[in-house]
Write a protein that holds these residues in place. Structure first.
Motif, PDB file in Angstrom:
ATOM      1  N   GLU A 195      37.096  43.469  47.835  1.00  0.00           N
ATOM      2  CA  GLU A 195      35.971  42.625  48.242  1.00  0.00           C
ATOM      3  C   GLU A 195      36.121  41.190  47.737  1.00  0.00           C
ATOM      4  O   GLU A 195      35.228  40.365  47.924  1.00  0.00           O
ATOM      5  CB  GLU A 195      34.655  43.223  47.729  1.00  0.00           C
ATOM      6  N   LYS A 196      37.252  40.928  47.054  1.00  0.00           N
ATOM      7  CA  LYS A 196      37.574  39.604  46.517  1.00  0.00           C
ATOM      8  C   LYS A 196      36.513  39.091  45.523  1.00  0.00           C
ATOM      9  O   LYS A 196      36.179  37.901  45.485  1.00  0.00           O
ATOM     10  CB  LYS A 196      37.766  38.593  47.652  1.00  0.00           C
ATOM     11  N   LEU A 197      35.992  40.033  44.733  1.00  0.00           N
ATOM     12  CA  LEU A 197      35.042  39.674  43.674  1.00  0.00           C
ATOM     13  C   LEU A 197      35.759  39.477  42.347  1.00  0.00           C
ATOM     14  O   LEU A 197      35.287  38.721  41.490  1.00  0.00           O
ATOM     15  CB  LEU A 197      33.962  40.754  43.532  1.00  0.00           C
ATOM     16  N   ILE A 207      37.070  36.995  37.194  1.00  0.00           N
ATOM     17  CA  ILE A 207      35.953  37.066  38.144  1.00  0.00           C
ATOM     18  C   ILE A 207      36.105  35.933  39.161  1.00  0.00           C
ATOM     19  O   ILE A 207      36.178  34.759  38.796  1.00  0.00           O
ATOM     20  CB  ILE A 207      34.597  36.955  37.414  1.00  0.00           C
ATOM     21  N   LEU A 208      36.127  36.306  40.434  1.00  0.00           N
ATOM     22  CA  LEU A 208      36.278  35.315  41.504  1.00  0.00           C
ATOM     23  C   LEU A 208      34.933  34.841  42.040  1.00  0.00           C
ATOM     24  O   LEU A 208      34.814  33.732  42.541  1.00  0.00           O
ATOM     25  CB  LEU A 208      37.100  35.906  42.654  1.00  0.00           C
ATOM     26  N   ASN A 209      33.922  35.708  41.948  1.00  0.00           N
ATOM     27  CA  ASN A 209      32.609  35.378  42.508  1.00  0.00           C
ATOM     28  C   ASN A 209      31.514  35.870  41.561  1.00  0.00           C
ATOM     29  O   ASN A 209      31.032  36.983  41.689  1.00  0.00           O
ATOM     30  CB  ASN A 209      32.463  36.007  43.895  1.00  0.00           C
ATOM     31  N   ILE A 210      31.159  35.011  40.612  1.00  0.00           N
ATOM     32  CA  ILE A 210      30.135  35.379  39.624  1.00  0.00           C
ATOM     33  C   ILE A 210      28.784  35.624  40.289  1.00  0.00           C
ATOM     34  O   ILE A 210      28.076  36.580  39.952  1.00  0.00           O
ATOM     35  CB  ILE A 210      30.011  34.282  38.543  1.00  0.00           C
ATOM     36  N   ASP A 211      28.411  34.784  41.264  1.00  0.00           N
ATOM     37  CA  ASP A 211      27.106  34.931  41.917  1.00  0.00           C
ATOM     38  C   ASP A 211      26.983  36.275  42.626  1.00  0.00           C
ATOM     39  O   ASP A 211      25.917  36.908  42.610  1.00  0.00           O
ATOM     40  CB  ASP A 211      26.879  33.798  42.917  1.00  0.00           C
ATOM     41  N   ALA A 212      28.074  36.719  43.246  1.00  0.00           N
ATOM     42  CA  ALA A 212      28.045  38.004  43.949  1.00  0.00           C
ATOM     43  C   ALA A 212      27.882  39.163  42.955  1.00  0.00           C
ATOM     44  O   ALA A 212      27.162  40.122  43.232  1.00  0.00           O
ATOM     45  CB  ALA A 212      29.314  38.188  44.767  1.00  0.00           C
ATOM     46  N   LYS A 214      26.403  38.946  40.019  1.00  0.00           N
ATOM     47  CA  LYS A 214      25.020  38.878  39.539  1.00  0.00           C
ATOM     48  C   LYS A 214      24.062  39.513  40.541  1.00  0.00           C
ATOM     49  O   LYS A 214      23.087  40.166  40.169  1.00  0.00           O
ATOM     50  CB  LYS A 214      24.622  37.422  39.278  1.00  0.00           C
ATOM     51  N   LYS A 215      24.356  39.309  41.829  1.00  0.00           N
ATOM     52  CA  LYS A 215      23.507  39.878  42.868  1.00  0.00           C
ATOM     53  C   LYS A 215      23.553  41.409  42.835  1.00  0.00           C
ATOM     54  O   LYS A 215      22.570  42.078  43.170  1.00  0.00           O
ATOM     55  CB  LYS A 215      23.956  39.370  44.243  1.00  0.00           C
TER      56      LYS A 215
END
Length: 226
Positions: A195-197, A207-212, A214-215
């Motif tokens: 998922e490229k997170l 971590i590639l997507n901290i906001d994702a 956190k969601k």
């Protein structure tokens, strides 16, 4: 000592005490265990440099990692004043320098220094609040959510370099912290990579997507801090 260290913050009030000068400084090698679960309590350890994992042994001898500690943090405080033996074990995750204050030294300085005693009381109250919040929230989280929360926690606590979190852990250590199995950790990491997170290179995780991430845990309105 690190500026966040409890002793460092109280150096001015402790200046007339023999307490600071009587500390022992220990050099601990990577992988060396310096607190043995069940051993007699002999004092508190303050991390001057390095990273440490704190753990307890559960059912069938399975290790459960209670928390990770870095510079300025206290190790062994849950056994101080409440019993004769440590309820946890502690191992250095890298070469670490520790300051050790004996149980008797601590008891003496707490009796003679109200300001330091008050600061120590606030520290224990904060630790209790974090522990209770952690137990409540993790009991409601799915395994994937616990893994996401742990990744955010160690990234926030230790930071990252060149895109990778500054705390390389084995898949077993991730499992021991989140209360799951190595196999589940491997499956969840594989899904997060697809998922490229996150990215992974051996023990290194980024971590590639901290906001994702956190969601993933936003419904719980909670982030690990212990």
């Amino acid at each position: 000592m690190n500026k966040t260290c409890l002793i460092k913050r109280n150096l001015q009030t402790l200046s007339n005490s023999k307490f600071v000068n009587q500390k022992r400084t220990l050099q601990i090698k990577k992988g060396q265990q310096f607190i043995i679960e069940g051993a007699p309590v002999n004092g508190l350890y303050f991390v001057k440099q390095g990273k440490v994992k704190v753990f307890r042994t559960g059912i069938n001898g399975k290790e459960h990692i209670v928390r990770f500690a870095n510079e300025g943090e206290i190790i062994g405080h849950r056994g101080f004043g409440t019993g004769d033996s440590y309820s946890i074990g502690a191992i250095a995750l890298e070469h670490s320098v520790l300051c050790c204050f004996s149980k008797q030294m601590l008891q003496d300085v707490l009796l003679e220094n109200p300001r330091f005693s008050y600061d120590m009381m606030l520290f224990y109250a904060n630790e209790l609040n974090k522990s209770e919040a952690k137990v409540k929230s993790l009991s409601q989280m799915m395994v994937r959510e616990r893994v996401a929360d742990m990744l955010l926690y160690i990234n926030r606590k230790f930071g990252s370099t060149n895109g990778f979190i500054n705390l390389p852990l084995s898949r077993k250590e991730y499992a021991d912290y989140t209360g799951t199995s190595d196999e589940q950790i491997i499956r969840i990491f594989s899904a997060l990579k697809k998922e490229k997170l996150i990215i992974a290179r051996g023990k290194k995780i980024g971590i590639l997507n901290i906001d994702a991430l956190k969601k993933e845990i936003s419904a719980h309105n909670f982030f690990l801090d212990s």
